[in-house]
Structure formats: C-alpha cells, structure tokens
Motif scaffolding. Structure first.
Motif, PDB file in Angstrom:
ATOM      1  N   LEU A  79      24.158 -19.016 -38.895  1.00 31.87           N
ATOM      2  CA  LEU A  79      23.847 -20.520 -38.834  1.00 31.87           C
ATOM      3  C   LEU A  79      24.851 -21.392 -38.812  1.00 31.87           C
ATOM      4  CD1 LEU A  79      20.540 -20.921 -40.999  1.00 31.87           C
ATOM      5  CD2 LEU A  79      20.939 -21.422 -38.525  1.00 31.87           C
ATOM      6  N   ARG A  80      26.030 -21.138 -39.501  1.00 35.09           N
ATOM      7  CA  ARG A  80      27.119 -22.086 -39.416  1.00 35.09           C
ATOM      8  C   ARG A  80      27.861 -22.016 -38.098  1.00 35.09           C
ATOM      9  NH1 ARG A  80      29.702 -20.128 -43.524  1.00 35.09           N
ATOM     10  NH2 ARG A  80      28.439 -21.441 -44.943  1.00 35.09           N
ATOM     11  N   ARG A  81      27.809 -20.907 -37.380  1.00 39.43           N
ATOM     12  CA  ARG A  81      28.578 -20.643 -36.028  1.00 39.43           C
ATOM     13  C   ARG A  81      27.418 -21.221 -35.054  1.00 39.43           C
ATOM     14  NH1 ARG A  81      29.276 -14.975 -38.106  1.00 39.43           N
ATOM     15  NH2 ARG A  81      31.527 -14.810 -38.550  1.00 39.43           N
ATOM     16  N   ILE A  82      26.310 -21.269 -35.333  1.00 42.70           N
ATOM     17  CA  ILE A  82      25.449 -21.626 -34.156  1.00 42.70           C
ATOM     18  C   ILE A  82      25.354 -23.177 -34.218  1.00 42.70           C
ATOM     19  CG2 ILE A  82      23.058 -21.984 -33.572  1.00 42.70           C
ATOM     20  CD1 ILE A  82      22.535 -19.107 -34.310  1.00 42.70           C
ATOM     21  N   ALA A  83      25.329 -23.769 -35.617  1.00 44.81           N
ATOM     22  CA  ALA A  83      25.336 -25.143 -35.671  1.00 44.81           C
ATOM     23  C   ALA A  83      26.750 -25.836 -35.206  1.00 44.81           C
ATOM     24  CB  ALA A  83      25.381 -25.703 -37.208  1.00 44.81           C
ATOM     25  N   VAL A  84      27.699 -25.056 -35.306  1.00 45.81           N
ATOM     26  CA  VAL A  84      29.000 -25.812 -34.724  1.00 45.81           C
ATOM     27  C   VAL A  84      28.976 -25.881 -33.509  1.00 45.81           C
ATOM     28  CG1 VAL A  84      31.707 -25.553 -34.541  1.00 45.81           C
ATOM     29  CG2 VAL A  84      30.431 -25.357 -36.975  1.00 45.81           C
ATOM     30  N   PHE A  85      28.691 -24.583 -32.558  1.00 49.66           N
ATOM     31  CA  PHE A  85      28.687 -24.496 -31.162  1.00 49.66           C
ATOM     32  C   PHE A  85      27.472 -25.424 -30.659  1.00 49.66           C
ATOM     33  CE2 PHE A  85      31.513 -21.233 -31.612  1.00 49.66           C
ATOM     34  CZ  PHE A  85      32.330 -21.046 -30.543  1.00 49.66           C
ATOM     35  N   HIS A  86      26.279 -25.690 -31.242  1.00 49.68           N
ATOM     36  CA  HIS A  86      25.437 -26.702 -31.036  1.00 49.68           C
ATOM     37  C   HIS A  86      25.791 -28.028 -30.784  1.00 49.68           C
ATOM     38  CE1 HIS A  86      21.416 -27.496 -29.397  1.00 49.68           C
ATOM     39  NE2 HIS A  86      20.873 -26.730 -30.484  1.00 49.68           N
ATOM     40  N   SER A  87      26.925 -28.484 -31.607  1.00 50.12           N
ATOM     41  CA  SER A  87      27.503 -29.759 -31.476  1.00 50.12           C
ATOM     42  C   SER A  87      28.312 -30.029 -30.188  1.00 50.12           C
ATOM     43  CB  SER A  87      28.340 -30.064 -32.643  1.00 50.12           C
ATOM     44  OG  SER A  87      29.385 -29.322 -32.307  1.00 50.12           O
ATOM     45  N   ALA A  88      28.972 -28.867 -29.694  1.00 46.17           N
ATOM     46  CA  ALA A  88      29.617 -29.385 -28.300  1.00 46.17           C
ATOM     47  C   ALA A  88      28.864 -28.579 -27.069  1.00 46.17           C
ATOM     48  CB  ALA A  88      30.886 -28.530 -28.412  1.00 46.17           C
ATOM     49  N   HIS A  89      27.849 -27.704 -27.279  1.00 49.24           N
ATOM     50  CA  HIS A  89      27.216 -27.057 -26.337  1.00 49.24           C
ATOM     51  C   HIS A  89      25.613 -27.173 -26.244  1.00 49.24           C
ATOM     52  CE1 HIS A  89      31.097 -24.723 -25.028  1.00 49.24           C
ATOM     53  NE2 HIS A  89      31.162 -25.116 -26.405  1.00 49.24           N
ATOM     54  N   ASP A  90      25.122 -27.151 -25.028  1.00 46.91           N
ATOM     55  CA  ASP A  90      23.525 -27.399 -25.191  1.00 46.91           C
ATOM     56  C   ASP A  90      22.986 -26.134 -25.259  1.00 46.91           C
ATOM     57  OD1 ASP A  90      21.003 -28.110 -24.981  1.00 46.91           O
ATOM     58  OD2 ASP A  90      21.051 -28.552 -22.736  1.00 46.91           O
ATOM     59  N   LEU A  91      22.464 -25.666 -26.564  1.00 44.41           N
ATOM     60  CA  LEU A  91      21.603 -24.424 -27.037  1.00 44.41           C
ATOM     61  C   LEU A  91      20.329 -24.537 -27.040  1.00 44.41           C
ATOM     62  CD1 LEU A  91      24.270 -23.053 -29.651  1.00 44.41           C
ATOM     63  CD2 LEU A  91      24.451 -22.883 -27.025  1.00 44.41           C
ATOM     64  N   THR A  92      19.541 -25.733 -26.403  1.00 45.30           N
ATOM     65  CA  THR A  92      18.242 -25.892 -26.358  1.00 45.30           C
ATOM     66  C   THR A  92      17.355 -24.679 -25.752  1.00 45.30           C
ATOM     67  OG1 THR A  92      18.424 -27.361 -24.419  1.00 45.30           O
ATOM     68  CG2 THR A  92      18.287 -28.242 -26.671  1.00 45.30           C
ATOM     69  N   PRO A  93      18.099 -24.045 -24.496  1.00 46.34           N
ATOM     70  CA  PRO A  93      17.351 -23.046 -23.846  1.00 46.34           C
ATOM     71  C   PRO A  93      16.747 -21.809 -25.082  1.00 46.34           C
ATOM     72  CG  PRO A  93      18.839 -23.836 -22.484  1.00 46.34           C
ATOM     73  CD  PRO A  93      19.005 -24.280 -23.854  1.00 46.34           C
ATOM     74  N   TRP A  94      17.749 -21.663 -25.945  1.00 43.40           N
ATOM     75  CA  TRP A  94      17.454 -20.750 -26.952  1.00 43.40           C
ATOM     76  C   TRP A  94      16.286 -21.097 -27.939  1.00 43.40           C
ATOM     77  CZ3 TRP A  94      21.829 -21.137 -24.441  1.00 43.40           C
ATOM     78  CH2 TRP A  94      22.289 -20.247 -23.963  1.00 43.40           C
ATOM     79  N   GLY A  95      15.776 -22.239 -27.929  1.00 41.82           N
ATOM     80  CA  GLY A  95      14.774 -22.506 -28.741  1.00 41.82           C
ATOM     81  C   GLY A  95      15.041 -22.373 -30.256  1.00 41.82           C
ATOM     82  N   LEU A  96      16.082 -23.126 -30.765  1.00 35.42           N
ATOM     83  CA  LEU A  96      16.508 -22.737 -32.257  1.00 35.42           C
ATOM     84  C   LEU A  96      16.043 -23.755 -33.142  1.00 35.42           C
ATOM     85  CD1 LEU A  96      20.321 -22.137 -31.469  1.00 35.42           C
ATOM     86  CD2 LEU A  96      18.485 -20.412 -31.969  1.00 35.42           C
ATOM     87  N   PHE A  97      15.266 -24.730 -32.441  1.00 33.94           N
ATOM     88  CA  PHE A  97      14.708 -25.922 -33.669  1.00 33.94           C
ATOM     89  C   PHE A  97      13.566 -25.517 -34.314  1.00 33.94           C
ATOM     90  CE2 PHE A  97      11.589 -29.313 -34.607  1.00 33.94           C
ATOM     91  CZ  PHE A  97      12.342 -30.249 -35.036  1.00 33.94           C
ATOM     92  N   ALA A  98      12.707 -24.670 -33.899  1.00 36.63           N
ATOM     93  CA  ALA A  98      11.325 -24.160 -34.683  1.00 36.63           C
ATOM     94  C   ALA A  98      11.728 -23.196 -35.697  1.00 36.63           C
ATOM     95  CB  ALA A  98      10.403 -23.422 -33.743  1.00 36.63           C
ATOM     96  N   PRO A  99      12.779 -21.952 -35.544  1.00 34.22           N
ATOM     97  CA  PRO A  99      12.919 -21.441 -36.723  1.00 34.22           C
ATOM     98  C   PRO A  99      13.820 -22.125 -37.670  1.00 34.22           C
ATOM     99  CG  PRO A  99      14.241 -20.777 -35.017  1.00 34.22           C
ATOM    100  CD  PRO A  99      13.240 -21.627 -34.407  1.00 34.22           C
TER     101      PRO A  99
END
Length: 1212
Positions: free
Chosen positions: A720-740
């Motif tokens: 989760l820490r890696r995803i959160a940091v990369f989400h700040s600089a890259h658009d990861l919305t296609p992976w639908g991470l908000f719901a989980p």
C-alpha cells in the motif's frame, strides 16, 4: 608598533623663510608620527572616537617626542600669506625666470572679477573630462603671468566646488588670513539644503566628482617641472586646504580633504619620478667615476653631481609638501565624523603605499589602516580591506608587513563575520591573499573559523570562503603535482575534500559546498569520469570507506545539478538572475558531455548501491539532470531498459518514503509523452503497477476474511505504501484502487482491528484517487467536453463517503491517524470548496462540499488537542531540539491548513475564533500565520471579522471564569486577555470611518454580553461577565465621538436596567468602560486663552492633548480599578469663569451638548486678553500643541461630515 619620531615642522604645510631642505623631513621618517600640536588642537567635535590601540600608540609617540618637543598650534598655515613677498623676492634674487610685476588697481579690476568667479574651471569640470586639460593649460598660462590672480581663480573654483554661492575677492586674498577668509565663507554659507556637489549621487554630479579628482591630478602633473617648486602655489594651496579641512561645515571639510588627498597622490607620483631620476643620475655618476683617469670626463662628473643635488633638493621639497598634507590634514581627517571623508583618506593611503612603497609602506603608516579596521561604518571598513588587498597581492610587499599582520590578524579574521555582507566577503578574500603569499601566518584555528562559511546563505561570501578552502586544501599540492593527469588531479582533490565534508556537521549540504567551490574548482568537480571510476572501482581504493562513498555520490549529483542548471541551491541568495549566452552554451556542452558519459554507467551504479538508502536516493535523482532525448537519438535504448529495470529493483527492495518518492519522480520524468521512448516506459510502468495492484487485492481480501497476522500486515502495508507514493505522481485510477482502500478504512472504523501501518497509506491512496478524478473532470471541462451528470454524482458520492471516514478517524486513538485525517480533510475541503466552480467551471458546482458544523467543531477540537496544547521543554540535548523543531514544523503545517479553510471561505469565519484567541500566547510559534489570517479575514467581511474577535475574547473570559471564578479577574491571566484585546484593537488601523459600523456593533454586542443574566434564575453570582467591559475599553480609542456618545447612552440604559446587581468588584469595570467612552473630566470648561471650536470632538481632543502632554496623567484604561475622579474647574486669575459647571454627576453628558452650550470665543480677542500666557506658551510646548490641534481639527472636519445625521442608526 613602533615608529621613528622627528621634530615637527614649524607650521603645517608652510615653510619658514629659512632653507626648505633643512626644515623639512622625509615622510618616511617624520610623517608616521602625528604632531604633538595636532593632538592638542582645539576640539571641533568632528572626529570619530578613537580605538584604545590608537590612543595607546599616540601616548607612546608623545613619550618618544620628549617633554621639550616643539608643539604646533594648528593655525600657522595662515602666516604663510604674510611672508609671500619676501619669499618671492628671495626667489627672484636667485635668478627665477618670473620677473617683477607691478599691480595696478585699474588694470586689475576686470581680471580680478574674472578670477573671482573661477567659473572657467568649474564649468569645465561640469561639462566633462575632455576639456579639463585644455582649460588647465590656459589657467597655467594665466598663473605664470600673475600668480595672485591665477591662485584666486583656483580658490574660487574650490569654493564653488563646495556648493558655496559666494566668491573670494582679490582684496580678501591680499588683506585677510586664511582663517578669516574661511570664517567669512562659513558665515555666508546659508544654503537651504545640506547637499553639495560631492554629496550628490546623480550621474551629472558623479561625473563632476571624477572631473574634480582629475583636476587635482592634472594640476600636479602639468606643474611638476617648474611651478610646483615656486614656493607659492603649493604652499598657499596646502594652507588653504588645511584651513578648510578644519571647518565646521561638512562641505568644506569633504571637498578640501578630497582635493588634498588627490593632490598628495599627484605629488607622490612626482616624488616617485624624481626618486627614479635621482637614482639614475647616481648610477651614472658612479659609472663615470669608475672609469680610468684617462677616460674620465670631469665636466660630465660635475654635471652629474649637480643633477644629483638638484634631484635631492626637489625630492626634499616634495617630501616636505607631502609631510605637510599628511600632518595637517590626514592625521585629523582619517577619524572625521563623516564616513565618506574617512573612506577617502583610506583609499588614497592605499595608493601611496602601493606606488611609493619605499616611503609609505611602513608600520608608521600601516597603523592608521589597522586602527580604521575597527570603524563603525561598513563603507570605511570596506575601503581598508580593499587597500590591504592590493598590498597583500604583491608577495614582496606582503613580506614587509609581518609586524602589521601579526598585530591586526585577529581583527581581520573576526571581520569574516561582519554584519555588512560585502565587508565579510572582502575580509575572506584578504585572508585568502595572506594564505597565498605569506607562509605559516594563519593558524589552523584561524582557518577553521573561515571554513564553515562555505555553507553561508549569501553566495558571494560562500564563494569567497570556497576559494579560501580550495587554496588551503589543494593549491600547494596542486602546484607540486603539475605534471599529473586531470583525472589523477581530481582524485587527489577529492581525497582532500571528502574528509573536510565528512568532518563538518553539514552532511546533507553537498549542494552548498559544491556551489561554493564551483567558481574556482569547477574543472575538478566536472571530472565525472574520475568520480564514477572511483565509485565503480573493484575492489575499492585503499582507505575509501562507506561514508566516503556516500559523500562522493552526493558530491557527484550536486556537481551534475550545478553544471546543468547553473542556479544556487535553495535558500542561498544570489544577485545573478539570468545566464549569458556564453554561459548557456557552456551549460549545454556540459549537459551533453555528462549525458554521454553517465547513461552507460547509471545502471551499474544503481545495481551496486541499490541496497543503501543514503547512496541510492541521490543516484535516483541523476536522470533528471540528463538530456533524456539522447536515449533515442543516440540509439541507447538498451541502457534505458536497464535503468527502468534497476528502478523497479530499488522500489521492490525499499519501503522508505524518500526512496519511493524519488523513484516516482524519476519515473515521471521518463514517462513524459514528448519523448520518443514514452511507449516503452509506459508499458513497463503498467506491468509493474499490475503486479502491485494484484498483490494488494489478494492480500487485502485475505486479511479482511481472517485475522490480521503481523507478517501479512507488513506485506500489505509495504504494498500500500508503494501504491500510495506512486499514486501521487502517476494516474493509477484505471486500476480502481479507491474501492478496496475505502473498504479497508470502513473495516478499520467499524472494528478498530486494522493497524495504522495499513490505515494511513490506504487513506493517502484514496485521497490521490479522488484528486486524479477531479483533475480529469476539470481538464475535460476546460477543453470543452462537459462531464456527464452520472460522473459528477459518482465522484460526489465518493468524496462524501471518504470525508465521512476521515471525520471518523479524527476521533481515533492513534495520533498519527488523527493528523493524517486532518491533513486530508483540509486538502479535500479546500479543493472541493467554493472556488472549484469558478472561472468557467460552473458545471462542477455539484461537487462543492461544505463543512458541516459538526465537522468544524471536530477540526477546532483537533487544533486544541494537537496545536495549542503542547508545552516547551526547558532543557534538551541536541537531538531533542532537532525533534522539537521538526514537530513545530509539522504543527505549523497543520495550522496553516486550517487557516486556509478560513481564508477561502470553506468554514465559517466565526470558526476562526478558536485560532485568534491564541494569537498572543503562541505568538512565537504561530504569530506570522495567525496575523496573516487576521489580515485576510478582515478583507472578507469587516463586520463578521470584528464579531469573530469579540467571540475570541468572550471564549477566553468564559473559560477563565469557569476555571478560577471571580478571583480570576485579579490574576495575570486576565491581564493577558486584556493584552490580546489591545493587540486586536491595533488591527483596526487609523481609518476609523472604514471600520465604524463594525466597531459600533462590536461594542454593542460586547455590552450585551457583559450584562447577560445568569443561566440559572437561582444563581447568586450576579453579572459575572461585567469584567468584559474592561476588554471593550481597549477598542474605545478607535471610535468616533458621536458613536462614543451613543454607546455611552446605551451603557447607561443597560446599567439602569440592572441596577439591582450592583457590586463593588463588577461595577468597577463599568466605571473603566464609561471613562473610555466619556470625554475628559473637565472638558466642559474651555481652555484659558484659547478659542473654542465649533467642530464636534475637537475640544475633547485638545483637552486630552493638554492633559497627556503637560500633566502626564495616566489614562483610565491604565488601571483596572480606578475610583471615580472628582470634577474640577479651571479659571483664569483675575477673570470670572466663562462657564459654571452643574453640581451633579457629568458622566452621561455628551460632548456635542457641551459644544453647543459653550459660546464661541474670538481667537484674536483671546490672544489680546491673555498676552502673558500666549507668550509663555508660544515658545515651547504650546506651539507644538497648536500645530497638533490644527492637524486634528482638519481630521475632525473630514470625519464629522454627516456624523450627527446618521449616528443613531448604528445603535438600532
């Protein structure tokens, strides 16, 4: 510092009638010691205080002179004019080429008028330098024809250069002494301004200053062969300049000192030329004498001997003139009260020492420079340092200054910390010259005090210190290794630099060290081949440990940044803003060379140091300084694939936030759509995010279905820490991470089982997911593609649910979760605030979120628990202080986030009371933030802002009464609240009309609060809020007089309505507040012998001025417990009173009523009626008060326009 002493001459600058060669002494022997008479001269108050070293030195000189030494009264120069005729007669008897000249009064009239003006020279200097020499040639011809008229023209030129409008007449020159002439000029110097030509800084007058200096230099140069020795021009000129330099008029002292110093510089050059000619004639004479008797020419020997004697006489003549200037002017003016005059003396002395070192480069002259190093003015200290730099730059001269260096070295070292930045820079440069040209003078302790300056915030100072460090560490070894290759030279330099960098306490400041050394050691720091070779060397070089590797990597990356960007690090001030074309060309060449060299080596460097956080972070920053287009243009795609692979390898190895953020920024630079290889990097990024998303989905589902095992929790938290940091600089919305992520947060809020290591990154990931979605909608709206209503409602629902979860986390037991929830809520409320639907984004109005009252209260509660509840530790070690500074920065960030919600209207302005009430108590920590919020809130709505200030004071008083009861009114806490009220009152400024309605409403609401009945009918406490009126009294001076009267009436009404609650303690506050609204006690009686004004309020102001200025009585607000003062009346002696005051209490009487009752008095009649009083008051305080009254009357006339008509509506 000892100096040889010699008997002083009979007069300053003037010679006796005896032989000049016997009466004058050389400047080398006599000039260093000031005349005893010059130290005992009449004090003028123009000299600056002397240093203890200077006084001690002069006492030693007095002892060396002996008790029988002759003294100089300081006024003998004027006597030279009396002996001019005798000197000229003796000169003519010796065969002078100037014949006798009979002066006739009728022939002199026109020439004297022309010479009196001195306009030719003055106008020539004003016009420019090109015609100065021709005009001086004409003047010289006229001087040779008639010495008196020529000298008179020169005198008037000096007078005009001082800014004087008058002239010196021929009769004054012949009949008066210099002191009398200067006295008459001083008496007639009635200028309206203190400016004079040399003090003006406009371009025209700066040219005049340069031309004036050129006149003095050309004058000596054109007269060096004949006129300078005629015993008239120089003697009279030096006598005049000496007298003017002792004047009380600054223009005379400044102009004459500059002329004298430039004159001495010219004489110094002539003396140097004569000295060379004398030495040449001496060598020729010795050479001729060495010949045999048969080849020797007796006539030539005799001629050479006569030439040598003539040169000796000329040299003595010139030395005597210079000695007269030095003792008559320099020794007094080098400590003048005016800094510019002291600077002139030091600057010219440097010229003498530099060009005529045989006579002037002695300890007797150097001591004046050393003493002046302690000057209070930075410009004078700067001139001394520049003078010494020219001397120490020459190694031969530096070797002759050992005694001076040992005496003043401590002072020169301390000047590196001078408060003037330029002085500190020049001090470091001076010490660099001493280090370079004098061996073993600067000790290790001296150098250690200079080394830390390489980290200074001022770039010029840091660069100067970097040059000193470079000379100290590398220059000696570099000179000895001149035959080494460049790479070996860079390695040797780094071997010296790295230990210094590691031993210093600034391990994270490699960029500042490199920037300091860049100007002098750029060729060594840009040896990237040698640095990378040293890093990749296997096995590592002997003595090259892990710490040195880290320091070398930081130095490498800092040099890359400096070469490619050319800007100083953050926080370092540099006066240079733009690069020149040549610098940009060099920068592009360095960037290309760096990219070509580092692209193949960056993957192996990352592979070698990937496990070390301290080393891998700067290496991950390196690609941002390269020309990434070279990957495609240079066919280097294979190295790009290796770089991306190593990047993923680093991300998989580390969970450190700094490493992950640096990796995300570097990947973002590689994923630029403008680059040709974008598709390759984007494909690799997608594969890596797929792995992270799948892993997260799997681990989260397993943990939600089973218990949270520590090992599984750690893996999920890392993912989760890696995803959160990369989400700040890259658009990861296609992976639908908000719901989980929100599912995890919901489970954490409901059960409390999810640890904070998972909750915090889950909150961050959800937050950035919402930000990317709103960014997409905003960009599509700007491009003309309107989003659908379904998309807007879906995003609105997500934002609402996430804010609800964060609001629930605000009451979590873990403080880290609470802080993260507060930060995310502040950001979301600000982004989705009212400004979201502005500037063409009205379609996004549905997304605007408003903070509910419950949420506002929770945010305010968080502030009280985490921002305004900490206590400062008294004694802490170094590590604890660093932690406290970091914690303070964190608290300031949290407070700034909440204040932004206030400023942008996300929360109600009344919510700011929870911040404003801590303005005084936490002023040291948050004063700047709260003050800026106060100013911004005042611009939003003045009335609501004033109500918020009132609410803050009400909360503080209520809290004090709850904690301490009525006894708290006597405590220091109540005084602190009153001080806060005073600070709030200052925010209303001087424009009372702008804040009129807000102030009246503040007072009215405050009076209502003070007279509030207790909540319980059976309460026996009474009106506990009455002390609040004392706080309101701090705002009373900002009210207009009609408003004071209306509020006073309203106060009396409220007091009568609650008369049954009277008590001594509470009602004392009412008295204080009533006095703040009432006019002064005896304002009803007119002032004796003064005109009563018809303007409302002016009488009260005038009376208040008289009482505060003359009597010095304290105001009612200066004490919380004032008794009601007795009413008094003043009347003139021998005259019946103009008005009889009623015997009843006068607190409720208003000032307008009083003004209408008092009959107007005629001003003229009043002055005639009391002549004695008018005379008595007019010469002192009365005149000042009259001016103040006139000023206030004008102000009242502007403010009182319409006050009586609309004053009542503010109380409705």
């Amino acid at each position: 510092m000892a100096s040889s002493s010699s008997p002083p001459p009979a007069s300053r600058g003037a010679r006796s009638s005896s032989s000049s060669s016997s009466s004058r002494a050389s400047p080398q022997a006599a000039a260093p010691t000031p005349l005893p008479g010059s130290r005992r001269r009449r004090p003028t108050g123009l000299e600056a205080p002397r240093s203890p070293d200077e006084e001690e030195e002069e006492e030693e000189e007095e002892e060396e002179s002996g008790p029988g030494a002759d003294t100089d009264s300081g006024s003998d120069f004027e006597r030279t004019l009396r002996s001019r005729d005798g000197k000229r007669a003796a000169h003519e008897a010796q065969g002078s080429r100037r014949g006798p000249k009979q002066l006739r009064k009728d022939n002199h009239s026109s020439d004297a008028q022309k010479s009196m003006r001195g306009g030719n020279l003055f106008e020539a200097v004003k016009l420019g330098k090109s015609i100065i020499e021709s005009v001086l040639d004409e003047w010289l011809e006229s001087y040779k024809e008639d010495h008196d008229l020529g000298f008179l023209e020169l005198v008037n030129f000096l007078v005009q250069s001082c800014g004087h409008k008058g002239v010196v007449t021929y009769e004054m020159l012949k009949s008066l002494q210099n002191s009398h002439i200067i006295q008459q000029l001083t008496e007639s110097f009635h200028e309206n301004s203190a400016d004079y030509p040399l003090s003006l800084s406009t371009p025209a007058w700066r040219r005049f200053r340069r031309g004036f200096c050129e006149v003095m230099a050309v004058l000596v140069h054109h007269t060096q062969y004949d006129v300078v020795y005629d015993e008239y021009l120089m003697d009279n000129l030096i006598a005049l300049l000496t007298g003017m330099s002792d004047s009380q008029v600054r223009a005379f002292r400044h102009t004459s000192t500059l002329a004298a110093m430039k004159l001495m510089t010219g004489l110094m050059h002539v003396a140097l030329s004569v000295s060379l000619q004398k030495d040449n004639s001496q060598r020729q004479y010795e050479s001729e004498r060495a010949k045999g008797l048969n080849r020797r020419a007796p006539e030539k020997l005799e001629e050479l001997l006569e030439q040598h004697k003539e040169f000796q006489e000329k040299q003595k003549e010139l030395e005597n003139l210079m000695n007269a200037i030095f003792k008559g002017i320099f020794v007094h003016r080098y400590r003048d009260l005016v800094p510019e005059i002291r600077s002139i003396c030091m600057e010219e002395m440097g010229q003498w020492m530099q060009h005529y070192s045989t006579s002037f480069l002695t300890d007797g002259y150097l001591k004046y420079v050393g003493w002046t190093l302690h000057d209070k003015q930075g410009e004078v200290r700067l001139k001394c340092l520049l003078t010494l730099q020219e001397l120490y730059r020459n190694q031969e001269m530096a070797s002759r200054m050992e005694l001076f260096t040992s005496r003043f070295k401590e002072r020169m070292v301390s000047m590196t910390l001078d408060k003037e930045p330029q002085v500190a820079v020049e001090a470091v440069r001076l010490l660099t010259l001493i280090l370079q040209n004098m061996e073993d003078v600067l000790t290790d302790s001296d150098c250690e005090s200079i080394f830390p300056l390489v980290y200074a915030s001022s770039r010029p100072l840091a660069v100067a210190a970097g040059e000193f460090l470079y000379k100290k560490l590398w220059a000696p070894e570099g000179c000895a290794r001149g035959d080494e290759k460049p790479c070996e030279g860079a390695r040797a330099f780094l071997e010296q630099l790295l230990p210094f960098f590691m031993e210093s306490e600034f391990h994270d400041h490699a960029a500042y060290l490199v920037d300091s050394l860049w100007d002098c050691a750029a060729h060594l720091l840009k040896d990237w081949q040698g640095i990378t070779g040293l890093l990749l060397e296997e096995p590592p070089a002997e003595g090259f440990n892990d710490q040195q590797e880290s320091a070398l990597i930081m130095t490498l990356v800092a040099s890359m940044r400096q070469a490619t960007e050319g800007q100083p690090p953050i926080g370092r001030v540099s006066g240079k803003k733009t690069l020149t074309a040549r610098e940009r060309k060099i920068q592009a060449a360095d960037r290309l060379r760096l990219t070509q060299h580092l692209i193949p080596l960056l993957p192996p460097l990352l592979a070698k140091f990937s496990a070390d956080v301290e080393k891998v972070v700067p290496l991950l920053e390196a690609p941002r300084y390269l020309d990434l287009r070279l990957y495609s243009t240079g066919r280097l795609e294979k190295y790009l694939e290796l770089l991306v692979a190593q990047l993923w390898n680093v991300v998989e190895k580390h969970t450190d936030k700094e490493v992950l953020e640096t990796s995300a920024r570097t990947l973002s630079a590689l994923c630029c759509p403008e680059l040709a290889f974008y598709s390759r990097v984007d494909s690799a990024r997608s594969c890596f995010v797929d792995q992270l998303a799948d892993k997260f989905q799997h681990e989260a589902s397993e943990l939600l279905q089973s218990s949270f095992v520590e090992e599984d929790v750690y893996s999920l938290a890392a993912t989760l820490r890696r995803i959160a940091v990369f989400h700040s600089a890259h658009d990861l919305t296609p992976w639908g991470l908000f719901a989980p992520c929100t599912h995890l947060l919901r489970h954490a809020v409901d059960t409390g089982e999810v640890p904070k290591q998972v909750v915090i990154p889950a909150m961050t990931c959800s937050h950035f997911s919402l930000l990317w979605e709103v960014a997409h909608l905003s960009s599509s709206t700007s491009s003309g593609s309107l989003p659908s209503q379904v998309q807007l409602l879906d995003l609105k629902e997500k934002v609402t649910s996430f804010c609800s979860l964060c609001q629930s986390c605000l009451v979590d037991t873990d403080s880290d979760i609470q802080e993260q929830a507060f930060v995310l809520l502040s950001d979301l409320l600000l982004i989705f605030g009212p400004q979201l639907a502005r500037r063409g984004q009205e379609v996004l109005q549905v997304l605007v979120c408003k903070a509910e009252p419950a949420l506002q209260s929770q945010l305010a509660g968080f502030l009280m628990d985490h921002i305004f509840s900490h206590t400062e530790a008294c004694e802490m070690d170094h590590e604890d202080k660093e932690l406290q500074i970091e914690a303070l920065h964190q608290r300031r960030s949290l407070l700034a986030g909440f204040c932004k919600l206030i400023v942008y209207g996300v929360v109600e302005l009344s919510a700011a009371s929870d911040v404003f009430k801590h303005y005084a108590k936490f002023y040291n920590d948050y004063g700047d933030i709260i003050k800026e919020t106060l100013n911004r809130a005042r611009q939003i709505d003045r009335t609501e802002w004033a109500h918020t200030l009132l609410l803050s004071l009400q909360q503080l008083l209520t809290q004090l009464l709850l904690e301490q009861g009525l006894a708290g009114i006597e405590s220091s806490a109540f005084l602190e609240i009153r001080d806060l009220a005073r600070r709030f009152s200052l925010l209303f400024g001087l424009h009372r009309l702008q804040y009129r309605s807000a102030l009246v409403k503040l007072h009215k609401d405050g009076i209502k609060f003070a007279f509030e009945e207790p909540a319980s009918p059976s309460s026996k406490l009474g009106l506990v809020n009455l002390p609040f009126l004392e706080l309101l009294s701090e705002f009373s001076p900002r009210l207009l007089h009609p408003d004071k009267a209306l509020l006073l009436s309203y106060l009396n009404t409220m007091s009568q309505a609650h008369a049954s609650h009277q008590g001594e303690l509470c009602w004392a506050s009412v008295v204080v507040y009533r006095h703040s609204l009432s006019p002064p006690e005896d304002a009803a009686a007119p002032q004796p012998c003064s005109a009563a004004k018809k303007i409302p309020g002016s009488a009260a102001k005038r009376k208040r001025l008289d009482e505060s200025s003359v009597l010095g009585s304290p105001t009612p607000s200066s004490s919380s417990r004032l008794q009601t003062p007795l009413l008094t009346s003043t009347a003139l002696k021998g005259r019946p009173p103009l008005l009889i005051l009623p015997a009843g209490p006068q607190e409720s009487s208003s000032e307008p009523e009083f003004v209408h009752r008092v009959p107007p008095l005629d001003s003229q009649h009043s002055r005639e009626a009391c002549p004695s009083q008018s005379q008595q008051d007019g010469s002192g305080l009365g005149q000042r008060l009259d001016r103040l009254i006139l000023m206030e009357e004008t102000e009242d006339k502007q403010e009182s326009t319409g006050e009586e008509e609309d004053g009542a509506e503010f109380m409705e």
